[in-house]
Write a protein that holds these residues in place. Structure first.
Motif, PDB file in Angstrom:
ATOM      1  N   PRO A   1       0.791  -1.237   0.000  1.00 28.24           N
ATOM      2  CA  PRO A   1       0.000   0.000   0.000  1.00 28.24           C
ATOM      3  C   PRO A   1       0.820   1.282   0.000  1.00 28.24           C
ATOM      4  CG  PRO A   1      -0.180  -1.133   2.110  1.00 28.24           C
ATOM      5  CD  PRO A   1       0.468  -2.089   1.160  1.00 28.24           C
ATOM      6  N   PHE A   2       2.029   1.269   0.570  1.00 26.97           N
ATOM      7  CA  PHE A   2       2.824   2.490   0.631  1.00 26.97           C
ATOM      8  C   PHE A   2       4.068   2.427  -0.263  1.00 26.97           C
ATOM      9  CE2 PHE A   2       0.669   2.435   4.880  1.00 26.97           C
ATOM     10  CZ  PHE A   2      -0.254   3.425   4.560  1.00 26.97           C
ATOM     11  N   HIS A   3       4.060   1.505  -1.217  1.00 27.81           N
ATOM     12  CA  HIS A   3       5.082   1.450  -2.273  1.00 27.81           C
ATOM     13  C   HIS A   3       6.495   1.256  -1.721  1.00 27.81           C
ATOM     14  CE1 HIS A   3       2.144   2.730  -5.361  1.00 27.81           C
ATOM     15  NE2 HIS A   3       1.667   3.503  -4.401  1.00 27.81           N
ATOM     16  N   PHE A   4       6.645   0.443  -0.686  1.00 21.53           N
ATOM     17  CA  PHE A   4       7.982   0.156  -0.170  1.00 21.53           C
ATOM     18  C   PHE A   4       8.828  -0.580  -1.207  1.00 21.53           C
ATOM     19  CE2 PHE A   4       5.927   0.164   4.256  1.00 21.53           C
ATOM     20  CZ  PHE A   4       6.279   1.491   4.462  1.00 21.53           C
ATOM     21  N   ARG A   5       8.182  -1.437  -2.009  1.00 24.32           N
ATOM     22  CA  ARG A   5       8.936  -2.171  -3.037  1.00 24.32           C
ATOM     23  C   ARG A   5       9.578  -1.221  -4.028  1.00 24.32           C
ATOM     24  NH1 ARG A   5      11.952  -3.919  -5.810  1.00 24.32           N
ATOM     25  NH2 ARG A   5      12.095  -5.923  -6.919  1.00 24.32           N
TER      26      ARG A   5
ATOM     27  N   GLY B   1      -1.196  10.191  -3.346  1.00 23.31           N
ATOM     28  CA  GLY B   1      -0.368   9.100  -3.828  1.00 23.31           C
ATOM     29  C   GLY B   1       0.512   9.475  -4.999  1.00 23.31           C
ATOM     30  N   GLY B   2       0.136  10.520  -5.731  1.00 23.63           N
ATOM     31  CA  GLY B   2       1.001  11.009  -6.796  1.00 23.63           C
ATOM     32  C   GLY B   2       2.288  11.593  -6.241  1.00 23.63           C
ATOM     33  N   MET B   3       2.163  12.303  -5.113  1.00 26.06           N
ATOM     34  CA  MET B   3       3.349  12.813  -4.435  1.00 26.06           C
ATOM     35  C   MET B   3       4.187  11.666  -3.892  1.00 26.06           C
ATOM     36  SD  MET B   3       5.342  15.168  -3.472  1.00 26.06           S
ATOM     37  CE  MET B   3       6.065  16.261  -2.259  1.00 26.06           C
ATOM     38  N   LEU B   4       3.531  10.625  -3.387  1.00 27.25           N
ATOM     39  CA  LEU B   4       4.235   9.453  -2.898  1.00 27.25           C
ATOM     40  C   LEU B   4       5.071   8.824  -4.008  1.00 27.25           C
ATOM     41  CD1 LEU B   4       4.914   6.933  -1.235  1.00 27.25           C
ATOM     42  CD2 LEU B   4       2.550   6.178  -1.530  1.00 27.25           C
ATOM     43  N   LEU B   5       4.488   8.624  -5.169  1.00 29.55           N
ATOM     44  CA  LEU B   5       5.240   8.057  -6.288  1.00 29.55           C
ATOM     45  C   LEU B   5       6.412   8.952  -6.669  1.00 29.55           C
ATOM     46  CD1 LEU B   5       2.324   6.801  -8.572  1.00 29.55           C
ATOM     47  CD2 LEU B   5       3.839   5.417  -7.151  1.00 29.55           C
ATOM     48  N   SER B   6       6.187  10.252  -6.635  1.00 30.38           N
ATOM     49  CA  SER B   6       7.233  11.200  -6.998  1.00 30.38           C
ATOM     50  C   SER B   6       8.421  11.121  -6.040  1.00 30.38           C
ATOM     51  CB  SER B   6       6.670  12.623  -7.017  1.00 30.38           C
ATOM     52  OG  SER B   6       7.694  13.564  -7.221  1.00 30.38           O
ATOM     53  N   LEU B   7       8.146  11.119  -4.729  1.00 36.12           N
ATOM     54  CA  LEU B   7       9.263  11.136  -3.774  1.00 36.12           C
ATOM     55  C   LEU B   7      10.021   9.814  -3.796  1.00 36.12           C
ATOM     56  CD1 LEU B   7       9.009   9.586  -0.730  1.00 36.12           C
ATOM     57  CD2 LEU B   7       7.072  11.139  -0.560  1.00 36.12           C
ATOM     58  N   ASN B   8       9.385   8.728  -4.243  1.00 38.20           N
ATOM     59  CA  ASN B   8      10.077   7.448  -4.349  1.00 38.20           C
ATOM     60  C   ASN B   8      10.932   7.347  -5.602  1.00 38.20           C
ATOM     61  OD1 ASN B   8       9.177   6.459  -1.945  1.00 38.20           O
ATOM     62  ND2 ASN B   8       7.686   5.046  -2.806  1.00 38.20           N
ATOM     63  N   CYS B   9      10.814   8.320  -6.495  1.00 41.84           N
ATOM     64  CA  CYS B   9      11.691   8.373  -7.660  1.00 41.84           C
ATOM     65  C   CYS B   9      13.001   9.059  -7.275  1.00 41.84           C
ATOM     66  CB  CYS B   9      11.007   9.110  -8.808  1.00 41.84           C
ATOM     67  SG  CYS B   9       9.601   8.220  -9.523  1.00 41.84           S
ATOM     68  N   ASP B  10      13.993   8.932  -8.148  1.00 45.36           N
ATOM     69  CA  ASP B  10      15.320   9.458  -7.853  1.00 45.36           C
ATOM     70  C   ASP B  10      15.601  10.795  -8.528  1.00 45.36           C
ATOM     71  OD1 ASP B  10      16.261   7.040  -6.349  1.00 45.36           O
ATOM     72  OD2 ASP B  10      15.806   6.111  -8.279  1.00 45.36           O
TER      73      ASP B  10
ATOM     74  N   ARG C   1      -7.644  10.413   5.937  1.00 42.88           N
ATOM     75  CA  ARG C   1      -6.669   9.336   5.841  1.00 42.88           C
ATOM     76  C   ARG C   1      -5.302   9.871   6.299  1.00 42.88           C
ATOM     77  NH1 ARG C   1      -9.497   5.230   3.498  1.00 42.88           N
ATOM     78  NH2 ARG C   1      -7.649   3.925   3.251  1.00 42.88           N
ATOM     79  N   GLY C   2      -4.204   9.290   5.843  1.00 45.41           N
ATOM     80  CA  GLY C   2      -2.915   9.710   6.365  1.00 45.41           C
ATOM     81  C   GLY C   2      -1.797   9.577   5.358  1.00 45.41           C
ATOM     82  N   SER C   3      -0.629  10.083   5.735  1.00 45.73           N
ATOM     83  CA  SER C   3       0.536  10.063   4.845  1.00 45.73           C
ATOM     84  C   SER C   3       1.788   9.615   5.588  1.00 45.73           C
ATOM     85  CB  SER C   3       0.754  11.451   4.239  1.00 45.73           C
ATOM     86  OG  SER C   3       0.798  12.446   5.259  1.00 45.73           O
ATOM     87  N   PRO C   4       1.792   8.406   6.186  1.00 47.47           N
ATOM     88  CA  PRO C   4       3.009   7.922   6.836  1.00 47.47           C
ATOM     89  C   PRO C   4       4.168   7.767   5.870  1.00 47.47           C
ATOM     90  CG  PRO C   4       1.407   6.135   6.592  1.00 47.47           C
ATOM     91  CD  PRO C   4       0.695   7.409   6.252  1.00 47.47           C
ATOM     92  N   TRP C   5       3.843   7.602   4.594  1.00 48.63           N
ATOM     93  CA  TRP C   5       4.859   7.462   3.556  1.00 48.63           C
ATOM     94  C   TRP C   5       5.661   8.739   3.342  1.00 48.63           C
ATOM     95  CZ3 TRP C   5       3.629  11.299   0.269  1.00 48.63           C
ATOM     96  CH2 TRP C   5       2.278  11.672   0.163  1.00 48.63           C
ATOM     97  N   GLY C   6       5.197   9.872   3.901  1.00 46.91           N
ATOM     98  CA  GLY C   6       5.837  11.157   3.634  1.00 46.91           C
ATOM     99  C   GLY C   6       7.080  11.451   4.452  1.00 46.91           C
TER     100      GLY C   6
END
Length: 266
Positions: free
Chosen positions: A95-99, A118-127, A146-151
């Motif tokens: 759910p939080f794109h750890f992979r 989630g678009g911001m989540l995908l962005s920050l997981n990019c390099d 909801r929440g943003s623990p991924w941030g």
């Protein structure tokens, strides 16, 4: 997920050309929101990239609709809850794109529209990140309960007051501000120019020694997690395979012989 040339109706398109993988969020009618099927397709994409030694770099982009990714599909979220009594997150493998954060090769975000939640989540997981001028960024989970623990990685990428404002107000900010803060590498005027810039960056990365590139990404992310002193020590161990590789000798030979290097990745 499927190859883009085979089925343009798939929520995730995947293609590889000359060592560059391209993953495309393909739900323009839903502002590229992340459904259960799209999340599964993304997870499969990261697995596929890591399993193919010929892929040197990846680009994450989306079908043009004005939004790179609107986050989780809220309509599907509501429907799933009504039909099953369960929250949609329980149906996501990751759910939080750890992979995504463990993908070995660099990932470049080619963001051809707004990026929200989630678009911001995908962005920050990019390099690396290429954005579209005039668009907005937001972490809007607080407006949806909801929440943003991924941030949390953002605290190492942006000033703390900016992250706090994003999370607590859930307001959108202009992408130009993120360019000034160094979160965005480049802004372009059109979606086509965004993708062209991403491809240019991808080709530069692809043409470098693959072991050095992978070690560079891993070392920087590791140092961000563990701190400077420990990061320095761990970086040496991460880079050891690159120093001991045939490619380390090939680079010097190619320079001396005034020719492009031929990397073996070993």
């Amino acid at each position: 997920m499927t190859d883009g040339a085979l089925n343009e109706e798939s929520p995730i398109l995947f293609s590889v050309e000359d060592g560059i993988a391209t993953i495309t969020l393909n739900r323009p009618k839903q502002r590229n929101a992340l459904s259960i099927a799209a999340m599964e397709g993304l997870y499969e994409s990261w697995e596929r990239i890591d399993a193919d030694p010929n892929i040197r770099v990846a680009i994450l982009t989306s079908s043009d609709c004005g939004t790179f990714c609107a986050g989780m599909d809220l309509k599907e979220t509501s429907r799933v809850k009504q039909e099953t009594g369960k929250d949609i997150l329980t149906f996501f493998k990751d759910p939080f794109h750890f992979r995504m954060r463990r993908v070995k090769v660099p990932i470049i975000a080619a963001m051809t529209g707004h990026l929200i939640a989630g678009g911001m989540l995908l962005s920050l997981n990019c390099d690396l990140r290429v954005g579209l001028a005039g668009t907005n960024i937001g972490i809007t989970e607080s407006k949806m309960g909801r929440g943003s623990p991924w941030g949390m990685p953002l605290l190492w990428m942006l000033p703390q007051p900016v992250v706090m404002e994003l999370v607590l107000t859930a307001n959108l900010m202009q992408i130009e501000r993120f360019l000034q803060l160094g979160f965005i590498n480049y802004l372009e005027a059109t979606p086509e120019a965004v993708r062209e810039r991403a491809v240019q960056l991808a080709k530069s990365i692809r043409d470098n020694a693959p072991l050095s590139v992978r070690a560079g990404k891993r070392s920087l992310l590791t140092a961000m997690s563990v701190g400077c002193d420990t990061g320095l020590e761990m970086a040496w161990h991460i880079y050891r395979s690159a120093y001991e590789s045939e490619d380390a000798q090939e680079g010097a030979r190619a320079f001396a012989e005034k020719r492009p290097p031929v990397w073996k990745g070993m």
